[in-house]
Design a protein around this motif. Sequence first.
Motif, PDB file in Angstrom:
ATOM      1  N   TRP A 184       0.812  -1.226   0.000  1.00 26.56           N
ATOM      2  CA  TRP A 184       0.000   0.000   0.000  1.00 26.56           C
ATOM      3  C   TRP A 184       0.841   1.270   0.000  1.00 26.56           C
ATOM      4  O   TRP A 184       0.354   2.326  -0.357  1.00 26.56           O
ATOM      5  N   GLY A 185       2.097   1.172   0.407  1.00 28.37           N
ATOM      6  CA  GLY A 185       2.966   2.342   0.400  1.00 28.37           C
ATOM      7  C   GLY A 185       3.112   2.974   1.775  1.00 28.37           C
ATOM      8  O   GLY A 185       2.256   2.825   2.653  1.00 28.37           O
ATOM      9  N   ASP A 186       4.204   3.716   1.960  1.00 31.31           N
ATOM     10  CA  ASP A 186       4.508   4.331   3.255  1.00 31.31           C
ATOM     11  C   ASP A 186       3.472   5.354   3.689  1.00 31.31           C
ATOM     12  O   ASP A 186       3.310   5.610   4.881  1.00 31.31           O
ATOM     13  N   ASN A 187       2.776   5.968   2.722  1.00 34.11           N
ATOM     14  CA  ASN A 187       1.833   7.039   3.061  1.00 34.11           C
ATOM     15  C   ASN A 187       0.425   6.536   3.346  1.00 34.11           C
ATOM     16  O   ASN A 187      -0.478   7.332   3.616  1.00 34.11           O
ATOM     17  N   TYR A 188       0.209   5.214   3.285  1.00 34.87           N
ATOM     18  CA  TYR A 188      -1.126   4.676   3.526  1.00 34.87           C
ATOM     19  C   TYR A 188      -1.510   4.889   4.994  1.00 34.87           C
ATOM     20  O   TYR A 188      -0.735   4.585   5.905  1.00 34.87           O
ATOM     21  N   ILE A 189      -2.711   5.425   5.227  1.00 27.99           N
ATOM     22  CA  ILE A 189      -3.135   5.741   6.594  1.00 27.99           C
ATOM     23  C   ILE A 189      -4.381   4.960   7.000  1.00 27.99           C
ATOM     24  O   ILE A 189      -5.031   5.286   7.988  1.00 27.99           O
ATOM     25  N   GLY A 190      -4.712   3.921   6.258  1.00 26.58           N
ATOM     26  CA  GLY A 190      -5.896   3.129   6.563  1.00 26.58           C
ATOM     27  C   GLY A 190      -5.667   2.165   7.719  1.00 26.58           C
ATOM     28  O   GLY A 190      -4.594   2.097   8.322  1.00 26.58           O
ATOM     29  N   ASP A 191      -6.697   1.380   8.008  1.00 27.67           N
ATOM     30  CA  ASP A 191      -6.681   0.419   9.106  1.00 27.67           C
ATOM     31  C   ASP A 191      -5.774  -0.750   8.761  1.00 27.67           C
ATOM     32  O   ASP A 191      -5.808  -1.269   7.646  1.00 27.67           O
ATOM     33  N   ILE A 192      -4.987  -1.208   9.738  1.00 29.19           N
ATOM     34  CA  ILE A 192      -4.080  -2.337   9.522  1.00 29.19           C
ATOM     35  C   ILE A 192      -4.847  -3.615   9.228  1.00 29.19           C
ATOM     36  O   ILE A 192      -4.310  -4.564   8.640  1.00 29.19           O
ATOM     37  N   ARG A 193      -6.141  -3.655   9.601  1.00 27.45           N
ATOM     38  CA  ARG A 193      -6.953  -4.840   9.306  1.00 27.45           C
ATOM     39  C   ARG A 193      -7.191  -5.021   7.817  1.00 27.45           C
ATOM     40  O   ARG A 193      -7.668  -6.069   7.382  1.00 27.45           O
ATOM     41  N   THR A 194      -6.865  -4.007   7.036  1.00 26.60           N
ATOM     42  CA  THR A 194      -6.906  -4.139   5.588  1.00 26.60           C
ATOM     43  C   THR A 194      -6.117  -5.362   5.143  1.00 26.60           C
ATOM     44  O   THR A 194      -6.541  -6.109   4.253  1.00 26.60           O
ATOM     45  N   ASP A 196      -5.456  -8.150   6.856  1.00 25.11           N
ATOM     46  CA  ASP A 196      -6.163  -9.381   7.215  1.00 25.11           C
ATOM     47  C   ASP A 196      -7.304  -9.671   6.247  1.00 25.11           C
ATOM     48  O   ASP A 196      -7.535 -10.822   5.867  1.00 25.11           O
ATOM     49  N   VAL A 197      -8.025  -8.618   5.857  1.00 24.95           N
ATOM     50  CA  VAL A 197      -9.141  -8.784   4.916  1.00 24.95           C
ATOM     51  C   VAL A 197      -8.643  -9.326   3.581  1.00 24.95           C
ATOM     52  O   VAL A 197      -9.213 -10.272   3.021  1.00 24.95           O
ATOM     53  N   HIS A 198      -7.555  -8.756   3.060  1.00 31.11           N
ATOM     54  CA  HIS A 198      -7.041  -9.183   1.766  1.00 31.11           C
ATOM     55  C   HIS A 198      -6.457 -10.593   1.811  1.00 31.11           C
ATOM     56  O   HIS A 198      -6.633 -11.371   0.864  1.00 31.11           O
ATOM     57  N   VAL A 199      -5.780 -10.935   2.895  1.00 33.23           N
ATOM     58  CA  VAL A 199      -5.242 -12.291   3.026  1.00 33.23           C
ATOM     59  C   VAL A 199      -6.384 -13.300   3.121  1.00 33.23           C
ATOM     60  O   VAL A 199      -6.337 -14.378   2.513  1.00 33.23           O
ATOM     61  N   ARG A 200      -7.421 -12.952   3.872  1.00 31.86           N
ATOM     62  CA  ARG A 200      -8.568 -13.859   3.976  1.00 31.86           C
ATOM     63  C   ARG A 200      -9.231 -14.070   2.618  1.00 31.86           C
ATOM     64  O   ARG A 200      -9.579 -15.199   2.251  1.00 31.86           O
ATOM     65  N   ARG A 201      -9.378 -12.986   1.852  1.00 30.75           N
ATOM     66  CA  ARG A 201      -9.990 -13.111   0.528  1.00 30.75           C
ATOM     67  C   ARG A 201      -9.101 -13.943  -0.405  1.00 30.75           C
ATOM     68  O   ARG A 201      -9.606 -14.720  -1.217  1.00 30.75           O
ATOM     69  N   LEU A 202      -7.796 -13.789  -0.287  1.00 27.02           N
ATOM     70  CA  LEU A 202      -6.872 -14.594  -1.082  1.00 27.02           C
ATOM     71  C   LEU A 202      -7.048 -16.077  -0.771  1.00 27.02           C
ATOM     72  O   LEU A 202      -7.115 -16.918  -1.673  1.00 27.02           O
ATOM     73  N   ARG A 203      -7.114 -16.393   0.501  1.00 26.00           N
ATOM     74  CA  ARG A 203      -7.301 -17.793   0.895  1.00 26.00           C
ATOM     75  C   ARG A 203      -8.619 -18.347   0.365  1.00 26.00           C
ATOM     76  O   ARG A 203      -8.687 -19.485  -0.102  1.00 26.00           O
ATOM     77  N   GLU A 204      -9.668 -17.540   0.438  1.00 26.97           N
ATOM     78  CA  GLU A 204     -10.973 -18.000  -0.044  1.00 26.97           C
ATOM     79  C   GLU A 204     -10.943 -18.311  -1.538  1.00 26.97           C
ATOM     80  O   GLU A 204     -11.653 -19.195  -2.015  1.00 26.97           O
ATOM     81  N   LYS A 205     -10.114 -17.571  -2.287  1.00 30.45           N
ATOM     82  CA  LYS A 205     -10.048 -17.766  -3.726  1.00 30.45           C
ATOM     83  C   LYS A 205      -9.072 -18.870  -4.139  1.00 30.45           C
ATOM     84  O   LYS A 205      -9.278 -19.532  -5.162  1.00 30.45           O
ATOM     85  N   LEU A 206      -8.024 -19.078  -3.338  1.00 29.18           N
ATOM     86  CA  LEU A 206      -6.964 -20.001  -3.731  1.00 29.18           C
ATOM     87  C   LEU A 206      -7.054 -21.366  -3.053  1.00 29.18           C
ATOM     88  O   LEU A 206      -6.663 -22.378  -3.639  1.00 29.18           O
ATOM     89  N   GLU A 207      -7.545 -21.386  -1.827  1.00 33.18           N
ATOM     90  CA  GLU A 207      -7.502 -22.605  -1.033  1.00 33.18           C
ATOM     91  C   GLU A 207      -8.801 -23.402  -1.148  1.00 33.18           C
ATOM     92  O   GLU A 207      -9.884 -22.834  -1.171  1.00 33.18           O
ATOM     93  N   GLU A 208      -8.676 -24.722  -1.184  1.00 30.86           N
ATOM     94  CA  GLU A 208      -9.863 -25.573  -1.166  1.00 30.86           C
ATOM     95  C   GLU A 208     -10.558 -25.463   0.189  1.00 30.86           C
ATOM     96  O   GLU A 208     -11.783 -25.445   0.277  1.00 30.86           O
ATOM     97  N   ILE A 209      -9.753 -25.433   1.254  1.00 22.50           N
ATOM     98  CA  ILE A 209     -10.285 -25.258   2.611  1.00 22.50           C
ATOM     99  C   ILE A 209      -9.559 -24.057   3.226  1.00 22.50           C
ATOM    100  O   ILE A 209      -8.455 -24.200   3.768  1.00 22.50           O
ATOM    101  N   PRO A 210     -10.113 -22.859   3.126  1.00 21.91           N
ATOM    102  CA  PRO A 210      -9.425 -21.650   3.619  1.00 21.91           C
ATOM    103  C   PRO A 210      -8.969 -21.736   5.064  1.00 21.91           C
ATOM    104  O   PRO A 210      -7.932 -21.170   5.422  1.00 21.91           O
ATOM    105  N   SER A 211      -9.730 -22.444   5.902  1.00 26.18           N
ATOM    106  CA  SER A 211      -9.356 -22.558   7.315  1.00 26.18           C
ATOM    107  C   SER A 211      -8.182 -23.511   7.525  1.00 26.18           C
ATOM    108  O   SER A 211      -7.587 -23.545   8.607  1.00 26.18           O
ATOM    109  N   ASN A 212      -7.859 -24.300   6.499  1.00 20.77           N
ATOM    110  CA  ASN A 212      -6.722 -25.224   6.555  1.00 20.77           C
ATOM    111  C   ASN A 212      -5.868 -25.010   5.304  1.00 20.77           C
ATOM    112  O   ASN A 212      -5.834 -25.842   4.400  1.00 20.77           O
TER     113      ASN A 212
END
Length: 227
Positions: A184-194, A196-212
């Motif tokens: 996101w760059g050094d100047n990004y001032i958004g929430d750090i949970r951004t 977690d959201v993107h990693v979770r979405r990546l897992r949902e798209k790539l993994e057969e079982i996102p929780s594993n």
Amino acid sequence: MSKILVVDDEKSIVKGIKFSLEQDKMDVDVAYDGEEAINLATENDYHLIILDIMLPKIDGLEVCQNIREFSNVPIIMLTAKGEPMDKVMGLDFGADDYITKPFNIVELKSRIKAILRRTTIKESKIEDINTITFRDLKIDIKKRQVYVKNEEINLTIKEFDILELFMTNEGKIYSRDDLLKIVWGDNYIGDIRTVDVHVRRLREKLEEIPSNPRYIFTKWGIGYYFC
């Protein structure tokens, strides 16, 4: 010249954003409801979309989700809502960034330029290795395409950037702060949970079982890594 789509039902806001961006030599289209926004996004190739959440006919979250079905164009969500969950929902539906009303036009333009700059650098970068394959997962860096079991998976710009970083640095652990600074760059001032959201979405798209997961793992208390 960058081509921008501004979507908001408040005409005074649209007029102000359009005028300011045109002063910076950007080509600006406008839409005042969600249906018109989807039609314009379907018919045109935009470099970035500024999208309000509260829209007539089709709300901004649904518009964002619809656009993500056919395009990875960067999307900045505009919202009058200040609750963290509303911001997370925008990111969860595929937005790349958000800004809360009332906003400073200088800050909005700064975010727009930062996204456009990163996108331009990414697209113009010459890669020595065009594709990386890891088990059933393949990434084409030059074409920015991802395949799982030979089926193409549609990722947002940020999701692709995170995956590319992981796959080109297999086994390296990245903290949330690391990922925010790199992606996101050094100047990004958004929430750090951004992150977690993107990693979770990546897992949902790539993994057969996102929780594993089989690709993207969590090192508890430290960060994320790919192996």
